[in-house]
Design a protein around this motif. Sequence first.
Motif, PDB file in Angstrom:
ATOM      1  N   ALA A  64      95.966 -15.754  16.146  1.00  0.00           N
ATOM      2  CA  ALA A  64      94.593 -15.270  15.970  1.00  0.00           C
ATOM      3  C   ALA A  64      93.820 -16.320  15.194  1.00  0.00           C
ATOM      4  CB  ALA A  64      94.608 -13.960  15.195  1.00  0.00           C
ATOM      5  N   PRO A  65      92.500 -16.379  15.373  1.00  0.00           N
ATOM      6  CA  PRO A  65      91.713 -17.374  14.637  1.00  0.00           C
ATOM      7  C   PRO A  65      91.830 -17.138  13.135  1.00  0.00           C
ATOM      8  CG  PRO A  65      90.393 -16.282  16.319  1.00  0.00           C
ATOM      9  CD  PRO A  65      91.673 -15.554  16.249  1.00  0.00           C
ATOM     10  N   ALA A  66      91.915 -18.212  12.365  1.00  0.00           N
ATOM     11  CA  ALA A  66      92.021 -18.093  10.906  1.00  0.00           C
ATOM     12  C   ALA A  66      90.706 -17.558  10.349  1.00  0.00           C
ATOM     13  CB  ALA A  66      92.333 -19.450  10.292  1.00  0.00           C
ATOM     14  N   LEU A  67      90.850 -16.684   9.377  1.00  0.00           N
ATOM     15  CA  LEU A  67      89.666 -16.106   8.758  1.00  0.00           C
ATOM     16  C   LEU A  67      88.921 -17.212   8.007  1.00  0.00           C
ATOM     17  CD1 LEU A  67      88.836 -13.167   8.935  1.00  0.00           C
ATOM     18  CD2 LEU A  67      89.784 -12.837   6.628  1.00  0.00           C
TER      19      LEU A  67
ATOM     20  N   GLY B 147      88.139 -19.880   8.920  1.00  0.00           N
ATOM     21  CA  GLY B 147      88.677 -21.204   9.253  1.00  0.00           C
ATOM     22  C   GLY B 147      87.720 -21.993  10.129  1.00  0.00           C
ATOM     23  N   ASP B 148      88.024 -23.264  10.253  1.00  0.00           N
ATOM     24  CA  ASP B 148      87.242 -24.106  11.136  1.00  0.00           C
ATOM     25  C   ASP B 148      87.596 -23.786  12.586  1.00  0.00           C
ATOM     26  OD1 ASP B 148      85.723 -25.480   9.420  1.00  0.00           O
ATOM     27  OD2 ASP B 148      87.153 -27.158   9.169  1.00  0.00           O
ATOM     28  N   MET B 149      86.858 -24.375  13.474  1.00  0.00           N
ATOM     29  CA  MET B 149      87.183 -24.277  14.883  1.00  0.00           C
ATOM     30  C   MET B 149      88.544 -24.956  15.121  1.00  0.00           C
ATOM     31  SD  MET B 149      84.877 -25.828  17.869  1.00  0.00           S
ATOM     32  CE  MET B 149      85.480 -26.123  19.472  1.00  0.00           C
ATOM     33  N   GLY B 150      89.401 -24.299  15.879  1.00  0.00           N
ATOM     34  CA  GLY B 150      90.709 -24.889  16.132  1.00  0.00           C
ATOM     35  C   GLY B 150      91.742 -24.547  15.074  1.00  0.00           C
ATOM     36  N   GLU B 151      91.388 -23.693  14.120  1.00  0.00           N
ATOM     37  CA  GLU B 151      92.391 -23.288  13.132  1.00  0.00           C
ATOM     38  C   GLU B 151      92.859 -21.878  13.444  1.00  0.00           C
ATOM     39  OE1 GLU B 151      92.043 -23.618   8.872  1.00  0.00           O
ATOM     40  OE2 GLU B 151      90.785 -25.394   9.181  1.00  0.00           O
ATOM     41  N   TYR B 152      94.168 -21.730  13.539  1.00  0.00           N
ATOM     42  CA  TYR B 152      94.702 -20.431  13.924  1.00  0.00           C
ATOM     43  C   TYR B 152      95.869 -20.084  13.024  1.00  0.00           C
ATOM     44  CZ  TYR B 152      91.847 -20.975  18.051  1.00  0.00           C
ATOM     45  OH  TYR B 152      90.796 -21.134  18.881  1.00  0.00           O
ATOM     46  N   VAL B 153      96.133 -18.777  12.899  1.00  0.00           N
ATOM     47  CA  VAL B 153      97.294 -18.339  12.123  1.00  0.00           C
ATOM     48  C   VAL B 153      98.164 -17.462  13.014  1.00  0.00           C
ATOM     49  CG1 VAL B 153      96.202 -18.450   9.860  1.00  0.00           C
ATOM     50  CG2 VAL B 153      95.962 -16.385  11.267  1.00  0.00           C
ATOM     51  N   TYR B 154      99.443 -17.348  12.640  1.00  0.00           N
ATOM     52  CA  TYR B 154     100.342 -16.525  13.434  1.00  0.00           C
ATOM     53  C   TYR B 154      99.980 -15.061  13.324  1.00  0.00           C
ATOM     54  CZ  TYR B 154     103.147 -20.516  14.427  1.00  0.00           C
ATOM     55  OH  TYR B 154     103.561 -21.712  14.897  1.00  0.00           O
ATOM     56  N   ALA B 155     100.006 -14.409  14.433  1.00  0.00           N
ATOM     57  CA  ALA B 155      99.758 -12.972  14.486  1.00  0.00           C
ATOM     58  C   ALA B 155     100.456 -12.512  15.747  1.00  0.00           C
ATOM     59  CB  ALA B 155      98.264 -12.696  14.581  1.00  0.00           C
ATOM     60  N   PHE B 156     100.479 -11.223  15.964  1.00  0.00           N
ATOM     61  CA  PHE B 156     101.050 -10.818  17.255  1.00  0.00           C
ATOM     62  C   PHE B 156      99.899 -10.327  18.108  1.00  0.00           C
ATOM     63  CE2 PHE B 156     103.257  -7.897  20.152  1.00  0.00           C
ATOM     64  CZ  PHE B 156     104.100  -8.829  20.732  1.00  0.00           C
ATOM     65  N   ARG B 157      99.035 -11.250  18.463  1.00  0.00           N
ATOM     66  CA  ARG B 157      97.810 -10.864  19.149  1.00  0.00           C
ATOM     67  C   ARG B 157      98.001 -10.926  20.650  1.00  0.00           C
ATOM     68  NH1 ARG B 157      91.610 -11.780  17.660  1.00  0.00           N
ATOM     69  NH2 ARG B 157      91.254 -12.330  19.815  1.00  0.00           N
ATOM     70  N   TRP B 158      98.645  -9.904  21.193  1.00  0.00           N
ATOM     71  CA  TRP B 158      98.884  -9.920  22.640  1.00  0.00           C
ATOM     72  C   TRP B 158      97.586  -9.730  23.411  1.00  0.00           C
ATOM     73  CZ3 TRP B 158      97.443  -5.316  24.843  1.00  0.00           C
ATOM     74  CH2 TRP B 158      97.361  -4.218  23.969  1.00  0.00           C
ATOM     75  N   GLU B 159      96.525  -9.292  22.697  1.00  0.00           N
ATOM     76  CA  GLU B 159      95.230  -9.130  23.363  1.00  0.00           C
ATOM     77  C   GLU B 159      94.744 -10.451  23.950  1.00  0.00           C
ATOM     78  OE1 GLU B 159      95.955  -8.105  20.346  1.00  0.00           O
ATOM     79  OE2 GLU B 159      95.218  -6.083  19.971  1.00  0.00           O
ATOM     80  N   ASN B 160      95.256 -11.553  23.396  1.00  0.00           N
ATOM     81  CA  ASN B 160      94.897 -12.852  23.951  1.00  0.00           C
ATOM     82  C   ASN B 160      95.129 -12.878  25.459  1.00  0.00           C
ATOM     83  OD1 ASN B 160      94.226 -13.876  21.510  1.00  0.00           O
ATOM     84  ND2 ASN B 160      96.173 -14.928  21.149  1.00  0.00           N
ATOM     85  N   TYR B 161      96.246 -12.265  25.860  1.00  0.00           N
ATOM     86  CA  TYR B 161      96.586 -12.273  27.277  1.00  0.00           C
ATOM     87  C   TYR B 161      95.575 -11.467  28.073  1.00  0.00           C
ATOM     88  CZ  TYR B 161     101.004 -14.632  26.483  1.00  0.00           C
ATOM     89  OH  TYR B 161     101.944 -15.567  26.178  1.00  0.00           O
ATOM     90  N   VAL B 162      95.187 -10.323  27.516  1.00  0.00           N
ATOM     91  CA  VAL B 162      94.216  -9.481  28.215  1.00  0.00           C
ATOM     92  C   VAL B 162      92.917 -10.251  28.386  1.00  0.00           C
ATOM     93  CG1 VAL B 162      92.955  -7.311  28.167  1.00  0.00           C
ATOM     94  CG2 VAL B 162      95.273  -7.437  27.205  1.00  0.00           C
ATOM     95  N   ALA B 163      92.513 -10.900  27.300  1.00  0.00           N
ATOM     96  CA  ALA B 163      91.257 -11.649  27.341  1.00  0.00           C
ATOM     97  C   ALA B 163      91.317 -12.732  28.412  1.00  0.00           C
ATOM     98  CB  ALA B 163      90.993 -12.266  25.971  1.00  0.00           C
ATOM     99  N   VAL B 164      92.457 -13.400  28.433  1.00  0.00           N
ATOM    100  CA  VAL B 164      92.618 -14.501  29.373  1.00  0.00           C
ATOM    101  C   VAL B 164      92.601 -13.991  30.819  1.00  0.00           C
ATOM    102  CG1 VAL B 164      94.391 -16.043  30.219  1.00  0.00           C
ATOM    103  CG2 VAL B 164      93.733 -16.123  27.838  1.00  0.00           C
TER     104      VAL B 164
END
Lengths: 267, 304, 399
Positions: free
Chosen positions: B53-56, B58-75
Amino acid sequence: MRFSFGKALLPIYTVLALIFLLIPIGYTFAFSFNASDKSNIVWRGFTFNNWTTVCQAQGVCDSFVNSIFIGVVATALATAIGTAMAIALVRYRFRFRGPVSLLLFLPMATPEVVMGAGLASQFLTAGVEKGMTTIIIAHTLFCLSFVVVTVKARVASLDPALEEAGRDLYGSPAQVFWRITFPLLLPGILAAAMLSFALSFDDFIITYFNSGSIYTFPKFVYISAARGIPAQANVIASAVFILALTIVIVSQVFASRKAKKLAAPIS
Amino acid sequence: MAFAAFANTAQAVDAAPRKSSKIALVLLAPGLAYLALFFLTPLVALILTSLQAPALYGDMGEYVYAFRWENYVAVVNEYGETFLRSFGYALIATMAALLISYPIAYFIGVRARKWPAIQAIALILVIAPFFISFLLRTLAWKQIFSDDSWTMETLKALSILGPDAHFTGTPFAVIFGLTYNFIPFMTLPIYTTLERLDTRYLEASGDLYARPSTTFFKVTLPLSMPGIVSGTLLTFIPASGDYINASGDFLGGPSTQMVGNAIQSNFLVILQYPAAAALSIMLMAVILVIVAIYVKRSGTEDLI
Amino acid sequence: MATGTFAESGADLELVGITKRFPGFTAIENLDLFIPAGSFFALLGPSGCGKTTTLRLVAGLEEPTEGKILIGGKDVTNMKSYQRPVNTVFQSYALFPHMTVLENVAFGLHRRGIKDAVAKAHEALILVELDHVANRKPQQLSGGQQQRVALARAVVNRPALLLLDEPLGALDLKLRRQMQLELKAIQTEVGLTFLHVTHDQEEAMTMADTVAVMNKGRIEQMGAPQELYELPRTAFVASFLGQSNLFTGQVVASTSDTISLDIAGNHIVVPKARAARHTGLVTVGVRPEKLTLHTETQTHDAGQNVLTGGVVKDVSFSGVSTQYIVSFPDVGDIVVFAQNMVFGPVVHEGAIVSVSWNIERGFGIEDHPEQAGKFVPDDNTASIAVAQRKALSAELEGA
């Protein structure tokens, strides 16, 4: 012999198809002689200038040298590692043979863009800066499976009795390997190395994901494509083409000569 | 070459492996370590990235680990159509390449046997495209068929094409480019199986009252299946992940984007790593499923 | 042993309690064997009988699961192949394709650091009459020439023991005959111990002083060729080494030197000295060429066994002799070889005949009749295919 249209159809088709395959090559070659200024799209007359001033176009030669260097190193690594694996796969029995074969097949079934993105993610996560090393790592990876497949075929066609004969004739394991196994595998190893180099030299997709600020020749072409490729790039490509073709033709002629000589009847 | 080797593996009978020994381990270790480190781990890295998930703040391109399976739905929502287009283009290009390549391979491998010189020359011409950058070859087509090129103008003047016809930027151009680029990959494995085809089978078939067309479909074609399988795999897999032909700088346009383009732009341009990773994982998964089914159905499992 | 010196003469080979198990099957079971120095010993058997494995064990290309191997009285069980004073002529010749004929022959000498390797290699090539092709590659030679190079490459090392793995199998009949004579001549000339593995009974019998017939990992019978042929001890030997007619019946009478069997009402007499078992249900046999065919009814003559009332089922002419298959009610089919002393076959299909043979020519075998029966040799292609499939699946399981 009577001319039959039906019989001539296939050769005529093949000739046309081969011409079709060669059109872009001819085009690239022809435009290496174009008296272009900024872009090399419209024909402006014939000149040898591009050939004599190859390295004056910015980035062409640097990227070409990078590609050669990467190709050589990645080929050496992939060939060494892959040959060892091929020998093990054919000559030894071990558990997990199936999984190992699958692991070798998978990279060939993985689209380059996935492999490129995967490696890039890993380098990103691990905080590795992308550059020459990461390109070489990536190239070695996708060459490896092809090396194993190519050399494996050669090892499989090698009669194990030859090595046994070597041992039977007082050759120690090292002597048997270097005097018998290795020379007999050499054609396969060379073929694998040539293929490896060709794959590495022409790779763009994986390279693009893992190159950082380093330019390889294909990357140079890709980046330049947007604003016009200098004719010198055509020179490099044409020169490489002619060189590679010459090597292939010479080796073919050499091989067929040798085959003829061996086939000569003796008493 | 490897294309030959790809087709060959089915025939390569293991010559009596008999020692189960430590030597095998020593020989395999560097390769296995390499594949584990730079093939398997990256796949894991890709899966992990795809769930970030995007880092709170954070800059563009900064991400932190999460279990964001919604990414797949979005994609899937955003790129579902691109996905279908990719496989559609790849499938059509594979079929076209097969139809174009088989006769070439048949001519070189079977018909030209009597003339080894012709065989050798034709074979060299088939592999010749490998010796010149495929980017430059693709660009050459773009320029040959650019809107103001004499080729297009001639075609328009002859009324073969309509006055507003375009080549670049059309689906046809992308499929054309893919087909062109993969013809050698298709031709070589088919050639290697046909080259070994014992023509006595064809004679026997004729002897047993089969017409030439029957002989082709009942004997020649089934016997060349291993080559067809490796050729189609060597074409379909890279074609469905390709993004050069579909790129706007080459033969494609905004309406021809393939999944490779989406991965590339997400990863390298707009730095949306999770989206790029999710797309990659889905692409890989779909391809593996297709390949597994295909290899099973065509009965060439020992290809691996 | 391996470096520097040549073996002065052949050495004894002794196998003690050798067992070799592969995953899934046992190739050799508790094998004892003694081959005296200087002899030409043939190991004969169908494919899959363990003969090639035995040879590979002696060469050091396989390790025995149990047992010891002694060459010239010295235990070599734990020696590597390249340390043993043994050389092999491989079935496929295994000539190194990337070396010339001369380099092939000199290979072993070079490895052992022997002086004048090239000169010695030339000598060996002269011995096999191939010195004129010394600089050719093996692929340029004919099959027979390759075989002779393989022989020279082995013999040049003067091994204490020379192993021959079906070296003549790839040659055509005429060439094979020629090679057999040459091999025998070389063996007498150089005086080495030869261990020859073959499935060709004729080859084994013409060349070897001693033949051991091997089956299913055991030696069934061992002896001089004539002895094995004239007096086979088992149904396997009787049928694998030439052809035999076998009958099984109860012993109904016995004298001090003969036994008499009842076979479907016929009395068949066999000398006790030539029969392994003297009571109960016994299997006896007779070679087809020992039989005489009669068209008129035979009176019982002492010293002859006679079977009457047979019908000729098949006549096949093979030049030197004619083979008749004669069917006797309740006894079965009997094969008769008759020399072609006159022009054409003597009797035709459908003729009623009787056969007779001198009782001294019969033999009685050891096997229990339930197991014996008519032996079908295990060397047809189908059974080889089955054996190979078994071996393959065994290998896959082990992998």
